[in-house]
Design an enzyme around this catalytic site. Structure first.
Site, PDB file in Angstrom:
ATOM      1  N   CYS A 259       0.841  -1.019   0.112  1.00 44.59           N
ATOM      2  CA  CYS A 259      -0.028   0.101  -0.092  1.00 44.59           C
ATOM      3  C   CYS A 259       0.912   1.257  -0.015  1.00 44.59           C
ATOM      4  O   CYS A 259       1.208   1.694   1.043  1.00 44.59           O
ATOM      5  CB  CYS A 259      -0.833   0.047   0.979  1.00 44.59           C
ATOM      6  SG  CYS A 259      -1.822  -1.438   1.397  1.00 44.59           S
ATOM      7  N   CYS A 379      -1.647   4.078  11.028  1.00 40.47           N
ATOM      8  CA  CYS A 379      -1.487   5.401  11.704  1.00 40.47           C
ATOM      9  C   CYS A 379      -2.886   5.362  12.316  1.00 40.47           C
ATOM     10  O   CYS A 379      -3.401   6.428  12.210  1.00 40.47           O
ATOM     11  CB  CYS A 379      -1.342   6.428  10.758  1.00 40.47           C
ATOM     12  SG  CYS A 379      -2.437   6.610   9.293  1.00 40.47           S
TER      13      CYS A 379
HETATM   14  C1  LIG Z   1      -1.769   4.524   4.537  1.00 44.12           C
HETATM   15  S1  LIG Z   1      -1.654   4.873   3.033  1.00 44.12           S
HETATM   16  C2  LIG Z   1       0.067   4.298   2.407  1.00 44.12           C
HETATM   17  C3  LIG Z   1       0.857   5.414   2.825  1.00 44.12           C
HETATM   18  C4  LIG Z   1       2.340   4.917   2.229  1.00 44.12           C
HETATM   19  N1  LIG Z   1       2.835   3.815   2.690  1.00 44.12           N
HETATM   20  C5  LIG Z   1       3.410   6.026   2.503  1.00 44.12           C
HETATM   21  O1  LIG Z   1       4.175   5.949   3.336  1.00 44.12           O
HETATM   22  O2  LIG Z   1       3.439   6.956   1.670  1.00 44.12           O
HETATM   23  C6  LIG Z   1      -2.791   3.361   2.477  1.00 44.12           C
HETATM   24  C7  LIG Z   1      -2.672   3.340   0.894  1.00 44.12           C
HETATM   25  O3  LIG Z   1      -3.233   2.099   0.657  1.00 44.12           O
HETATM   26  C8  LIG Z   1      -4.138   2.162  -0.625  1.00 44.12           C
HETATM   27  N2  LIG Z   1      -4.950   1.071  -0.438  1.00 44.12           N
HETATM   28  C9  LIG Z   1      -6.153   1.022   0.006  1.00 44.12           C
HETATM   29  N3  LIG Z   1      -6.748  -0.244  -0.448  1.00 44.12           N
HETATM   30  C10 LIG Z   1      -5.740  -1.040  -1.077  1.00 44.12           C
HETATM   31  C11 LIG Z   1      -5.722  -2.074  -1.780  1.00 44.12           C
HETATM   32  N4  LIG Z   1      -6.904  -3.118  -1.633  1.00 44.12           N
HETATM   33  N5  LIG Z   1      -4.607  -2.404  -2.508  1.00 44.12           N
HETATM   34  C12 LIG Z   1      -3.800  -1.795  -2.695  1.00 44.12           C
HETATM   35  N6  LIG Z   1      -3.795  -0.559  -1.986  1.00 44.12           N
HETATM   36  C13 LIG Z   1      -4.582  -0.296  -1.358  1.00 44.12           C
HETATM   37  C14 LIG Z   1      -4.649   3.307  -0.504  1.00 44.12           C
HETATM   38  O4  LIG Z   1      -4.887   3.922  -1.840  1.00 44.12           O
HETATM   39  C15 LIG Z   1      -3.431   4.271   0.238  1.00 44.12           C
HETATM   40  O5  LIG Z   1      -2.741   4.817  -0.837  1.00 44.12           O
END
Ligand SMILES: C[S@@+](CC[C@H](N)C(=O)[O-])C[C@H]1O[C@@H](n2cnc3c(N)ncnc32)[C@H](O)[C@@H]1O
Length: 440
Positions: A259, A379
């Site tokens: 993610c 978070c």
């Molecule tokens: C907490 S953020 C990640 C922050 C990132 N790791 C960083 O440090 O910049 C969560 C991310 O998960 C993605 N996301 C949500 N559901 C997902 C899925 N089923 N598969 C992959 N990514 C997903 C969202 O688009 C979002 O960008």
């Protein structure tokens, strides 16, 4: 007069941003950056941002006060007046500007909104508040929703999960956060970065347990910090930087960041070790942000727009030595940075997020090589997304060892560690690291 009243525009834009969040469910950062780009002065932009944050942090009390001050709820098409008044009340309560200037700017704001016929109302309501302030504030209901400025469902969850700390969590969510920076080891050492920052007049702190982190107590224009434009520094909270300590990537590792957007942790992993990184995110637009993040720092990874709960769509069948699931979550640990979160999320969202997190862990676990490490982080400060999620992960998968990291900041959760917002000046965050013992 004919001239624009000083500061009316940022106040009107703050009101519009709050309307976007509270009436339309829009994310604050997006609305603010669209709206505030029309302002030339950085002082005005920061005033607009500060007032929007102030309204969102204190919305229940402001709403209640407006209910007392207005004889009737404005008609639908006059709805902006509610937000212009909320901005005015928030500013009067902060008492940073002389009250007459605040009233004057609010009156001009409603004109900018195209609702000049309501300027008398705005003037009258704010003057009434100034006159009756102590009576009205003294009569505010003694209720945590009003006192702390959060929705009831979230307060109840925090009371259940953190019976001794919930008030502090709510209070910390209303404090401005410090500015945390991450030092790019490819560019310079942390000592060099600290020296350059101090020479440029920024008092900073470099905690021993977070080897790439620098904390600036005073906010600063990031793009003007020494080394920032060159990629020597990035903005990232120290709690988010701890993920790399748990993941412990080594040169040559195959790493999956499941993610990844907007790419903060992907970049940190690549700054730390010479790894082969696959950065996945379900949202193609956000994945483009990962590309920009990496480009700015001259790093590279394989970027995949894909669903982490459906690895069969994008996995090449080669196991990973490290997997990071920085899961989509309630973001209840970063409310101090994003005061809108409390109004944009609902309890039903949390349940849906927990289901996605569980599925993600189960679908990605088979991609981990024996001996490899999986890190699950959020978070969030909610037990359902953290401790309980991790306990059930450990129960479902027996061929694993939990890697406790007592040397790192955080409250032991058995398994994993939780930071609450404000602990050591950090965001609220949860980390769990597990090693896969053998296939199966
Ligand atoms: C907490 S953020 C990640 C922050 C990132 N790791 C960083 O440090 O910049 C969560 C991310 O998960 C993605 N996301 C949500 N559901 C997902 C899925 N089923 N598969 C992959 N990514 C997903 C969202 O688009 C979002 O960008």
């Amino acid at each position: 007069m004919g001239k624009r009243v000083l500061g009316a525009e940022p106040r009107w834009l703050a009101a519009r941003a709050c309307l976007g969040v509270l009436d339309r469910g829009q994310a604050l950062d997006g609305v603010l950056s669209d709206l505030l780009q029309s302002l030339e002065s950085s002082r005005d932009r920061s005033l607009g941002r500060r007032l929007a944050h102030a309204v969102l942090r204190d919305w229940p009390a402001l709403n209640h006060l407006l209910g007392q001050l207005l004889e009737r709820t404005p008609r639908r098409r006059d709805r902006p007046v509610w937000f212009v008044l909320a901005v005015g009340l928030a500013e009067l309560r902060q008492a940073r500007e002389p009250a007459p200037a605040v009233v004057h700017a609010a009156v001009e704001s409603i004109r900018l909104a195209g609702l000049g016929r309501l300027s008398g109302l705005v003037n009258g309501v704010l003057r009434q508040f100034i006159r009756r302030r102590s009576e009205l504030e003294g009569a505010l209901p003694d209720d945590p929703v009003i006192r702390h400025g959060y929705p009831n469902w979230l307060i109840r969850l925090l009371q259940e999960d953190w019976p001794d700390d919930w008030i502090r969590i709510l209070e910390q969510g209303n404090q401005p956060p410090p500015l945390w920076l991450r030092v790019n080891r490819h560019y310079w050492t942390r000592d060099e970065a600290c020296r350059a920052l101090i020479e440029a007049g920024h008092a900073c702190r470099a905690p021993d347990e977070l080897p790439d982190a620098i904390c600036l107590k005073q906010r600063a224009a990031v793009s003007r910090l020494p080394g920032f434009v060159e990629g020597g520094l990035s903005v990232q909270d120290g709690a988010a930087q701890m993920v790399v300590e748990y993941l412990d990537p080594g040169d040559g590792d195959r790493v999956l960041d499941a993610c990844s957007a907007p790419g903060g942790k992907s970049a940190h992993i690549l700054e730390r070790a010479d790894v082969e990184l696959t950065a996945v995110d379900i949202d193609p637009e956000r994945l483009a942000d990962v590309a920009s993040t990496l480009e700015r720092l001259r790093l590279s990874a394989r970027l995949v727009a894909g669903d982490a709960t459906r690895p069969e769509d994008w996995w090449d069948g080669q196991p990973f030595d490290r997997i990071l699931i920085d899961a989509p979550c309630s973001a209840t640990g970063v409310i101090r940075r994003h005061p809108d979160i409390r109004w944009l999320r609902s309890q039903a969202d949390i349940q849906a997020l927990v289901r996605t997190q569980t599925l993600m862990v189960d679908k990605l676990w088979p991609l981990l090589a024996p001996g490899g490490i999986l890190v699950y982080s959020t978070c969030s400060v909610l037990a359902a997304e953290n401790r309980l999620q991790a306990q059930s992960l450990v129960e479902r998968h027996d061929a694993l060892e939990v890697l406790e990291h007592d040397e790192l900041p955080g409250r032991p959760q058995r398994p994993g560690r939780q930071l609450l917002p404000g602990d050591r000046d950090l965001d609220g965050f949860y980390h769990l690291a597990v090693r896969r013992l053998h296939a199966g």
